[in-house]
Design a protein around this motif. Sequence first.
Motif, PDB file in Angstrom:
ATOM      1  N   GLY A 154       0.784  -1.231   0.000  1.00 22.99           N
ATOM      2  CA  GLY A 154       0.000   0.000   0.000  1.00 22.99           C
ATOM      3  C   GLY A 154       0.816   1.281   0.000  1.00 22.99           C
ATOM      4  O   GLY A 154       0.377   2.291   0.563  1.00 22.99           O
ATOM      5  N   THR A 155       1.973   1.243  -0.641  1.00 20.92           N
ATOM      6  CA  THR A 155       2.809   2.447  -0.697  1.00 20.92           C
ATOM      7  C   THR A 155       2.062   3.602  -1.362  1.00 20.92           C
ATOM      8  O   THR A 155       1.426   3.418  -2.397  1.00 20.92           O
ATOM      9  N   SER A 156       2.148   4.808  -0.753  1.00 23.45           N
ATOM     10  CA  SER A 156       1.435   5.968  -1.293  1.00 23.45           C
ATOM     11  C   SER A 156       2.297   6.872  -2.154  1.00 23.45           C
ATOM     12  O   SER A 156       1.779   7.572  -3.011  1.00 23.45           O
ATOM     13  N   HIS A 157       3.588   6.957  -1.817  1.00 25.57           N
ATOM     14  CA  HIS A 157       4.414   7.977  -2.465  1.00 25.57           C
ATOM     15  C   HIS A 157       5.450   7.338  -3.372  1.00 25.57           C
ATOM     16  O   HIS A 157       6.275   6.543  -2.914  1.00 25.57           O
ATOM     17  N   ARG A 198      -0.693   2.456  -3.594  1.00 31.49           N
ATOM     18  CA  ARG A 198      -1.667   3.532  -3.770  1.00 31.49           C
ATOM     19  C   ARG A 198      -1.086   4.635  -4.647  1.00 31.49           C
ATOM     20  O   ARG A 198      -1.506   5.786  -4.582  1.00 31.49           O
ATOM     21  N   CYS A 199      -0.051   4.287  -5.400  1.00 29.84           N
ATOM     22  CA  CYS A 199       0.534   5.220  -6.366  1.00 29.84           C
ATOM     23  C   CYS A 199       1.109   4.373  -7.491  1.00 29.84           C
ATOM     24  O   CYS A 199       1.120   3.146  -7.415  1.00 29.84           O
ATOM     25  N   ARG A 212       2.231   0.496   5.154  1.00 30.97           N
ATOM     26  CA  ARG A 212       1.889   1.810   4.613  1.00 30.97           C
ATOM     27  C   ARG A 212       2.602   2.931   5.377  1.00 30.97           C
ATOM     28  O   ARG A 212       2.842   2.800   6.586  1.00 30.97           O
ATOM     29  N   GLU A 213       2.877   4.025   4.683  1.00 27.49           N
ATOM     30  CA  GLU A 213       3.545   5.160   5.305  1.00 27.49           C
ATOM     31  C   GLU A 213       2.759   5.671   6.518  1.00 27.49           C
ATOM     32  O   GLU A 213       3.341   6.081   7.516  1.00 27.49           O
ATOM     33  N   ASP A 214       1.430   5.643   6.413  1.00 25.18           N
ATOM     34  CA  ASP A 214       0.619   6.227   7.491  1.00 25.18           C
ATOM     35  C   ASP A 214       0.200   5.204   8.542  1.00 25.18           C
ATOM     36  O   ASP A 214       0.189   5.503   9.728  1.00 25.18           O
TER      37      ASP A 214
END
Lengths: 255, 255
Positions: A11-14, A39-40, A122-124
């Motif tokens: 689920g990586t966002s960036h 997620r990116c 995930r980052e968050d």
Amino acid sequence: MLDRIRIILLGTSHPGNAGGAARAMKTMGLSDLVFVNPRCEPVEGEAIARSSGAEDILHQSRTLDNLDDAIGDCTLVVGCSARSRTLPWPMISPRELSTRLPREIMRDEGEPQGRVAILFGREDSGLTNDELQRCHLHVHIQANPEYSSLNLAAAIQVISYECRQGMLAAETSADSDSEYFGVAWDRPPAAQEDVERLFVHLEQSMIRSGFHDPAMPRQLMARMRRMLMRTRLDDMEVNILRGMLSSFDKFTPPR
Amino acid sequence: MLDRIRIILLGTSHPGNAGGAARAMKTMGLSDLVFVNPRCEPVEGEAIARSSGAEDILHQSRTLDNLDDAIGDCTLVVGCSARSRTLPWPMISPRELSTRLPREIMRDEGEPQGRVAILFGREDSGLTNDELQRCHLHVHIQANPEYSSLNLAAAIQVISYECRQGMLAAETSADSDSEYFGVAWDRPPAAQEDVERLFVHLEQSMIRSGFHDPAMPRQLMARMRRMLMRTRLDDMEVNILRGMLSSFDKFTPPR
């Protein structure tokens, strides 16, 4: 051995973090990278830019839509996690992971057999309970409890570093002969007979200058010996010291 | 113990790296940051942004214009370096550094006594030979030889992680505190400023005796430094060596 360690990002966002992860892995010789439900877009402009020359790791990475496919062929699954959740799970340090890896991967004496997955969340929000519970072990980076904000690339850097340490330790338990002080030295160690001649010379020179009084020796020669013996003199150093003493001897009165 | 470890960045060019360094340090509980001759403004917008909550480390950092001032009160000086240059120097791994730190810092059973400086060089060119020769030891991160491109913050992350590991291991192993060279030592380690004065004195004395020609220095002072830095002089040894040199100076012509 390092090619049997897979880094899995969930689920990586960036995209920048995808690139930073690739760079951190490559500096330590890891290459197997899998994204699960990013997620990116993890293999594009910003990711490539941040990978800074490690874009081959990104190009050969895989993107999957479920974790089970990513870990299916692995024999050990480790989740990188903050301190444990509701249900305690076996937890090791990166150092302990490093120590275990060789025997996890090289199960038999011949070919490597194991394959290890290391999961990063995930980052968050990190890894979910469901993901954590797919792991044999959790690995926890013992950061400053008041500020444990390692970003994703920094966490991967530390874990990848430990993976490499584990491999190096396994390799060098063989031999490290030609090393002296941890590097290939430029000169051979001095023979002890030459070192003993140096101490005789040193004592004479210090007597001639009046610094050393053999009638009142205190611990002077013992301290000189201790200092120069523990430094493990090489042959050129002995010659330099004797040359220096001779240059002083030209000025001091003969005994 | 971690408050007695100083990270020194020489000639940093990018404020983002200053911020990344602060963040990496803080995640591992380090706080003493010194910039020497930075080639950018290391405590401003981009640095603060990249520090991501570790800006207190930046605000309490110091900026100096020479390395000697930054290491003067330190008892161990370590340079982070790629594999060695022309003159090999004692080299350890981050792991070995980690193992040594507790006994370097906690010399006596009561208060911490040592202070350790860890030097990181320029983004493009690393540490100069002159800087490397001010070190007792070099520490080398064993990266992938085909891609050893750790950026500055990543290298500091790895080294800071190992510093913290060393402290954690020391806490759990209770005591090996007062050990130095594996035994309880009789004297404290010399402060680096006193060692530097010794080198100045040694060079002068060797010039006066005609042994050293500054116009033809070859590697004489570098070899003297290497020999005496790796032996880890204690305070009495520095006094003995200076006393010995002064006894020779009485006979040699003044410059």
